[in-house]
Write an enzyme that holds these catalytic residues in place. Structure first.
Site, PDB file in Angstrom:
ATOM      1  N   GLN A   1     -14.431  36.668 -44.916  1.00  0.00           N
ATOM      2  CA  GLN A   1     -14.881  35.653 -43.961  1.00  0.00           C
ATOM      3  C   GLN A   1     -16.381  35.411 -44.085  1.00  0.00           C
ATOM      4  O   GLN A   1     -17.179  36.349 -44.064  1.00  0.00           O
ATOM      5  CB  GLN A   1     -14.550  36.078 -42.532  1.00  0.00           C
ATOM      6  CG  GLN A   1     -13.060  36.247 -42.262  1.00  0.00           C
ATOM      7  CD  GLN A   1     -12.602  37.681 -42.415  1.00  0.00           C
ATOM      8  OE1 GLN A   1     -13.141  38.439 -43.242  1.00  0.00           O
ATOM      9  NE2 GLN A   1     -11.613  38.082 -41.621  1.00  0.00           N
TER      10      GLN A   1
ATOM     11  N   GLN B   1     -13.562  31.466 -47.460  1.00  0.00           N
ATOM     12  CA  GLN B   1     -12.742  31.747 -46.286  1.00  0.00           C
ATOM     13  C   GLN B   1     -13.533  31.454 -45.001  1.00  0.00           C
ATOM     14  O   GLN B   1     -14.689  31.845 -44.874  1.00  0.00           O
ATOM     15  CB  GLN B   1     -12.284  33.213 -46.288  1.00  0.00           C
ATOM     16  CG  GLN B   1     -11.346  33.562 -45.139  1.00  0.00           C
ATOM     17  CD  GLN B   1     -10.776  34.969 -45.251  1.00  0.00           C
ATOM     18  OE1 GLN B   1     -10.935  35.629 -46.268  1.00  0.00           O
ATOM     19  NE2 GLN B   1     -10.100  35.411 -44.200  1.00  0.00           N
ATOM     20  N   ASP B   2     -12.886  30.729 -44.059  1.00  0.00           N
ATOM     21  CA  ASP B   2     -13.462  30.462 -42.739  1.00  0.00           C
ATOM     22  C   ASP B   2     -14.714  29.588 -42.819  1.00  0.00           C
ATOM     23  O   ASP B   2     -15.742  29.901 -42.202  1.00  0.00           O
ATOM     24  CB  ASP B   2     -13.786  31.772 -42.015  1.00  0.00           C
ATOM     25  CG  ASP B   2     -12.548  32.564 -41.648  1.00  0.00           C
ATOM     26  OD1 ASP B   2     -11.436  32.075 -41.925  1.00  0.00           O
ATOM     27  OD2 ASP B   2     -12.688  33.660 -41.079  1.00  0.00           O
TER      28      ASP B   2
ATOM     29  N   ASP C   1      -7.864  29.570 -44.390  1.00  0.00           N
ATOM     30  CA  ASP C   1      -8.171  29.257 -42.988  1.00  0.00           C
ATOM     31  C   ASP C   1      -9.538  28.586 -42.867  1.00  0.00           C
ATOM     32  O   ASP C   1     -10.345  28.919 -41.979  1.00  0.00           O
ATOM     33  CB  ASP C   1      -8.158  30.533 -42.136  1.00  0.00           C
ATOM     34  CG  ASP C   1      -6.848  31.294 -42.232  1.00  0.00           C
ATOM     35  OD1 ASP C   1      -5.813  30.676 -42.550  1.00  0.00           O
ATOM     36  OD2 ASP C   1      -6.868  32.528 -42.002  1.00  0.00           O
TER      37      ASP C   1
ATOM     38  N   ARG D   1      -1.459  27.847 -40.315  1.00  0.00           N
ATOM     39  CA  ARG D   1      -0.754  28.967 -39.699  1.00  0.00           C
ATOM     40  C   ARG D   1      -1.430  29.250 -38.362  1.00  0.00           C
ATOM     41  O   ARG D   1      -2.638  29.000 -38.210  1.00  0.00           O
ATOM     42  CB  ARG D   1      -0.775  30.199 -40.593  1.00  0.00           C
ATOM     43  CG  ARG D   1      -2.167  30.701 -40.975  1.00  0.00           C
ATOM     44  CD  ARG D   1      -2.082  31.966 -41.809  1.00  0.00           C
ATOM     45  NE  ARG D   1      -3.401  32.456 -42.209  1.00  0.00           N
ATOM     46  CZ  ARG D   1      -3.615  33.661 -42.740  1.00  0.00           C
ATOM     47  NH1 ARG D   1      -2.606  34.495 -42.930  1.00  0.00           N
ATOM     48  NH2 ARG D   1      -4.831  34.035 -43.087  1.00  0.00           N
TER      49      ARG D   1
END
Length: 553
Positions: A360, A382-383, A406, A462
């Site tokens: 992250q 990520q993120d 994500d 998700r």
């Protein structure tokens, strides 16, 4: 507020004018003159600036300012440098000419009599400029800060100011009277207050001037910005073709010294707390590596980049990085930029986290309400984008958002209009955490979903939290989107609470026959109800403010 409205009005005028200029090159503004106009070295925190150094911050990026002014030059001594400018000139360019300060000096290589040599030198520059099809503009010299016993400025330029105006009239050249503008300003401020515009430095406070200086000729950053603003206003009035490109911002950030600040954070810190009017901050091209925070008490900040892909706000923190106590800083601690202030708008910028594929690592953390991003690029892995706060409403228009896993996540309500979502790995695009009872989470409208080469197995989303709500409608879904579309995060119970829906999407990844059975295809009536006013509110805060119609003076 007036400056913000004039900025928006200028943008509308510029769009129309660019169409007319589409088949020919945009003009360049060349500047020739002395130290009061010149660019200055920045070493040692040098506070001195010429007003020409600051002028680029008052023009749209389509207009390039090429400043050739040099310390100590007169209309005579600049002749040796004129060839460099003359050789570059093309039809439609401008040459801004300001001499006078050094023509007074008795040195034979500088002195020019105001009624003979000085006038002839100005005529020479004008004629040479016109020979190339370019447009000369004369500027009178700014005042020296010398007060008489009566508390008023003493004229130190003598015949040079009238001589400049006389040549302008004779040669039918636009003349911008900065001498008059600066005289009025300095007289209004008075002796003591006007020092704040000039290079007055106490000893041992500035490495560039260790012995200090009391300089009543040369401007500091504040003074040069004010004088450049005066020049820009006069340019807009007297040169109609340049008027649509003139801009006024409350603050300018620039790494070359042409702004009020070198860093974005310094500009944000300078905004008055809880200001209700917009504060515009223009960020010139550059890579700004700094961890930026817009606090909750810095409201209605509007930051505008010079060019989206060349104005980059970046940092390289990541969740597993250790803080001073040896603890992981965590996902929330990894952001390159935090926005807590309400009414924040960003345009033409790149927000980036450069940590790489280390877990992250947030590029932009948005927690304030009524946040708007237009034509921005969000880069990370990520993120990338953390839409943090459950009560925050956010709007993204024509943005490029890229990442791996994500890379759009959080609790906020957000509308994405015409954005491009770039998947860099086989993973998940969204991870909404919509709170229970909130009617909307993320809505993607007319967005385009694409992927890097070799990426061919990506989920639309998700549920980070059980009641996640995400809608893709009228979007173009690339072939990298998996047939089932949605994932339950390994928790079948999420299928009963999460709301994932689509409507009239197109593209190789839009087929619905194999979609997850617990996802939804909206009916026409349901899609009509899922509109931007319903999602973000009926006050249309996300739309650009309409400019005021200014009365003609």
């Amino acid at each position: 507020m007036k400056r913000f409205y004039s900025l928006l009005l200028g943008g509308c005028m510029l769009a129309a004018l660019l169409t007319a200029f589409s088949d020919k090159q945009m003009p360049v503004i060349y500047m020739i003159g002395d130290s009061t106009m010149a660019n200055k070295p920045l070493e040692g925190g040098n506070p001195e600036r010429g007003w020409g150094h600051m002028l680029p911050g008052f023009f749209a990026p389509e207009i390039r300012v090429d400043n050739h002014a040099v310390n100590g030059r007169s209309s005579l001594s600049f002749m040796s440098r004129w060839g460099d400018v003359h050789n570059k000139l093309k039809k439609g360019d401008y040459v801004f000419i300001q001499f006078g300060h050094n023509d007074q000096k008795t040195k034979p290589d500088r002195y020019s009599d105001p009624d003979t040599a000085y006038k002839n030198n100005l005529r020479f520059y004008i004629n040479q400029t016109r020979e190339k099809g370019a447009i000369p503009v004369l500027f009178t010299s700014i005042v020296r800060r010398k007060f008489g016993d009566d508390g008023k400025l003493v004229d130190t330029h003598g015949r040079y100011i009238p001589a400049c105006k006389e040549v302008a009239k004779e040669m039918k050249v636009v003349c911008i009277d900065l001498n008059n503008s600066t005289e009025t300003l300095i007289n209004e401020l008075g002796d003591e207050a006007s020092r704040a515009l000039f290079v007055w430095v106490e000893p041992n406070t500035c490495p560039a001037i260790p012995k200090g200086r009391q300089d009543d000729t040369h401007l500091n950053v504040k003074g040069a910005r004010i004088v450049a603003g005066m020049a820009a206003d006069s340019i807009a009035r007297k040169i109609p073709k340049l008027a649509p490109y003139v801009r006024h911002y409350d603050f300018v950030v620039a790494q070359d010294g042409s702004g009020d600040f070198f860093t974005v954070q310094k500009a944000i810190d300078a905004v008055p707390a809880m200001r209700t009017a917009p504060t515009t901050i223009y960020i010139r091209n550059g890579v700004y590596k700094e961890k930026i925070t817009v606090p909750a008490n810095r409201t209605n900040i509007h930051i505008i980049g010079e060019e989206r892909d060349h104005t980059i706000l970046t940092y390289d923190d990541f969740a597993a990085k250790k803080n001073a106590f040896g603890e992981n800083i965590g996902t929330s601690g990894s952001a390159s930029c935090y926005v807590y202030g309400a009414g924040f708008t960003a345009e033409n910028l790149t927000f980036e986290n450069r940590a790489g594929e280390v877990g992250q690592a947030v590029a932009l953390f948005t927690a304030g309400d009524k946040i708007v991003l237009r034509n921005c690029r969000l880069k990370g892995f990520q993120d990338t984008l953390y839409t943090y706060d459950a009560e925050s409403h956010q709007y993204f228009e024509n943005c490029i958002i890229e990442g791996t896993t994500d890379f759009i996540f959080g609790k906020a309500t957000a509308w994405f209009e015409g954005c491009t979502l770039v998947s860099k790995r086989n993973s998940y695009i969204t991870a909404a955490a919509t709170p229970e009872g909130h009617p909307y989470g993320y809505v993607f409208h007319r967005c385009r979903l694409i992927a890097d080469e070799g990426v061919n197995s990506v989920y639309l989303g998700r549920p980070w939290r059980p009641y996640a709500r995400v809608v893709f409608r009228d979007c173009e879904l690339g072939g990298h989107i998996r047939p089932e579309g949605w994932h339950n995060w390994g928790k079948p119970e999420n299928e009963k609470t999460a709301f994932y829906a689509e409507y009239k999407n197109s593209g190789d990844g839009a087929a619905t026959d194999r979609r997850a059975g617990w996802s939804h295809q909206l009916s026409r009536k349901e899609a009509a109800a899922c509109n931007i006013a319903e999602v973000l509110g009926s006050d249309e805060w996300w739309k650009p403010a309409k400019p005021n119609k200014k009365s003609k003076k």
